[in-house]
Design a protein around this motif. Sequence first.
Motif, PDB file in Angstrom:
ATOM      1  N   ALA A   1       0.843  -1.198   0.000  1.00 26.30           N
ATOM      2  CA  ALA A   1       0.000   0.000   0.000  1.00 26.30           C
ATOM      3  C   ALA A   1       0.873   1.241   0.000  1.00 26.30           C
ATOM      4  CB  ALA A   1      -0.925   0.009   1.207  1.00 26.30           C
ATOM      5  N   GLN A   2       0.557   2.185  -0.882  1.00 28.80           N
ATOM      6  CA  GLN A   2       1.254   3.452  -0.970  1.00 28.80           C
ATOM      7  C   GLN A   2       0.319   4.591  -0.562  1.00 28.80           C
ATOM      8  OE1 GLN A   2       3.300   4.190  -4.645  1.00 28.80           O
ATOM      9  NE2 GLN A   2       4.648   2.436  -4.396  1.00 28.80           N
ATOM     10  N   PRO A   3       0.882   5.754  -0.178  1.00 23.21           N
ATOM     11  CA  PRO A   3       0.042   6.885   0.227  1.00 23.21           C
ATOM     12  C   PRO A   3      -1.039   7.236  -0.783  1.00 23.21           C
ATOM     13  CG  PRO A   3       2.295   7.320   0.860  1.00 23.21           C
ATOM     14  CD  PRO A   3       2.323   6.043   0.065  1.00 23.21           C
ATOM     15  N   TYR A   4      -0.695   7.312  -2.078  1.00 24.18           N
ATOM     16  CA  TYR A   4      -1.694   7.683  -3.073  1.00 24.18           C
ATOM     17  C   TYR A   4      -2.838   6.684  -3.089  1.00 24.18           C
ATOM     18  CZ  TYR A   4      -3.708   9.274  -7.497  1.00 24.18           C
ATOM     19  OH  TYR A   4      -4.574   9.759  -8.454  1.00 24.18           O
ATOM     20  N   GLY A   5      -2.513   5.409  -3.055  1.00 23.06           N
ATOM     21  CA  GLY A   5      -3.555   4.389  -3.105  1.00 23.06           C
ATOM     22  C   GLY A   5      -4.468   4.447  -1.902  1.00 23.06           C
ATOM     23  N   MET A   6      -3.887   4.613  -0.708  1.00 25.65           N
ATOM     24  CA  MET A   6      -4.709   4.658   0.492  1.00 25.65           C
ATOM     25  C   MET A   6      -5.588   5.909   0.525  1.00 25.65           C
ATOM     26  SD  MET A   6      -2.352   3.139   3.605  1.00 25.65           S
ATOM     27  CE  MET A   6      -0.991   4.302   3.361  1.00 25.65           C
ATOM     28  N   VAL A   7      -5.014   7.045   0.179  1.00 25.73           N
ATOM     29  CA  VAL A   7      -5.783   8.294   0.207  1.00 25.73           C
ATOM     30  C   VAL A   7      -6.909   8.271  -0.819  1.00 25.73           C
ATOM     31  CG1 VAL A   7      -5.665  10.757  -0.334  1.00 25.73           C
ATOM     32  CG2 VAL A   7      -3.985   9.746   1.208  1.00 25.73           C
ATOM     33  N   LEU A   8      -6.613   7.813  -2.031  1.00 24.66           N
ATOM     34  CA  LEU A   8      -7.661   7.788  -3.057  1.00 24.66           C
ATOM     35  C   LEU A   8      -8.725   6.753  -2.745  1.00 24.66           C
ATOM     36  CD1 LEU A   8      -7.961   9.489  -5.743  1.00 24.66           C
ATOM     37  CD2 LEU A   8      -5.813   9.714  -4.499  1.00 24.66           C
ATOM     38  N   LEU A   9      -8.339   5.627  -2.164  1.00 24.25           N
ATOM     39  CA  LEU A   9      -9.339   4.651  -1.749  1.00 24.25           C
ATOM     40  C   LEU A   9     -10.238   5.243  -0.664  1.00 24.25           C
ATOM     41  CD1 LEU A   9     -10.587   1.856  -1.855  1.00 24.25           C
ATOM     42  CD2 LEU A   9      -8.778   1.059  -0.295  1.00 24.25           C
ATOM     43  N   LEU A  10      -9.634   5.967   0.261  1.00 23.91           N
ATOM     44  CA  LEU A  10     -10.402   6.641   1.297  1.00 23.91           C
ATOM     45  C   LEU A  10     -11.399   7.622   0.684  1.00 23.91           C
ATOM     46  CD1 LEU A  10     -10.828   7.135   4.332  1.00 23.91           C
ATOM     47  CD2 LEU A  10      -8.925   8.763   4.239  1.00 23.91           C
ATOM     48  N   GLN A  11     -10.958   8.368  -0.318  1.00 26.53           N
ATOM     49  CA  GLN A  11     -11.864   9.325  -0.953  1.00 26.53           C
ATOM     50  C   GLN A  11     -12.916   8.628  -1.815  1.00 26.53           C
ATOM     51  OE1 GLN A  11      -9.122  12.493  -2.561  1.00 26.53           O
ATOM     52  NE2 GLN A  11     -10.191  13.661  -0.982  1.00 26.53           N
ATOM     53  N   LEU A  12     -12.577   7.459  -2.346  1.00 24.95           N
ATOM     54  CA  LEU A  12     -13.583   6.683  -3.068  1.00 24.95           C
ATOM     55  C   LEU A  12     -14.744   6.298  -2.153  1.00 24.95           C
ATOM     56  CD1 LEU A  12     -11.630   4.262  -5.450  1.00 24.95           C
ATOM     57  CD2 LEU A  12     -13.491   5.783  -6.095  1.00 24.95           C
TER      58      LEU A  12
END
Length: 288
Positions: free
Chosen positions: A40-51
């Motif tokens: 897991a990378q920051p971009y993936g976690m943040v965008l998943l959170l926003q999804l």
Amino acid sequence: MDLVLSGSLDRNQISKALASLQKANTKTVNNVDLTGVTFAQPYGMVLLLQLFGYLSITNDILLPNNKILSYMARANFFSLVQKYAYLDDNILRIMDQTVKDDGNKSLLEITRIEDNSDIKKTVQAVFDQAYNILKYELLYDDDDVSSFLSLLIELLQNIPRHSESYGYVCAQRYHFPKSDLRYISVCISDKGIGIKESLTPTHGNYMSVWDDSVAINLAVLEGESSKSRGGLGYKGAREIVKKFSGTLYVRSGTADIFIKENGIPVINGGLPFFPGTQIEIILPQKND
């Protein structure tokens, strides 16, 4: 439909997920399946959170293995996603058992930014942790650290100033594959109006004929902004990734731009729509 994510949770995986949602022409997701996620990378976690905040998710999160689950808990993902999704007893138990190390110099946990009061509350924590990563992990000197932190704070301030919504920041230090050299991945993301609409105050007469790729080009490469003269932090971001042979990725609406290590920009249009603006900056360890 189910939203299935696997392998590395990064911007490529998020792009595939958005394409699947567009193809199905739906914002309704029954389950978010993370069982195949191995990194897991920051971009993936943040965008998943926003999804989770963007979609209508009606059921459950299917969990990754405990190592990834524990990392996402330390990164504050599950604490923030509770607002949007049901968390079963297993996740809650792991969250309770997860010990956050305040001395950890490699992780800046996901931090929500909503208004200027959030900026004031979180800037010092963000500053301290980002400083630790850049200074002690990537060996940047004080002037370089100061330049990057000034850029980071400007990008954070842009969330309440330009997006008209909330956003997040997250950063993690990693090692390059099969190497002792390290790098930092930083994600700053909001779910607001996007670059195109943010340019309306100074370019309103042209907005009806512009698409998101034109707006990204103007903002990121030509330095246009909602102000009468430059801004938005993109000039500073371009300069610092060029200086250290890093990379810059910006996505907004239906377009993105990727500026590679050699400084050559690549703009893509016609992507699946996602609200707001998402920025990923990757900087390698200083190598004198």
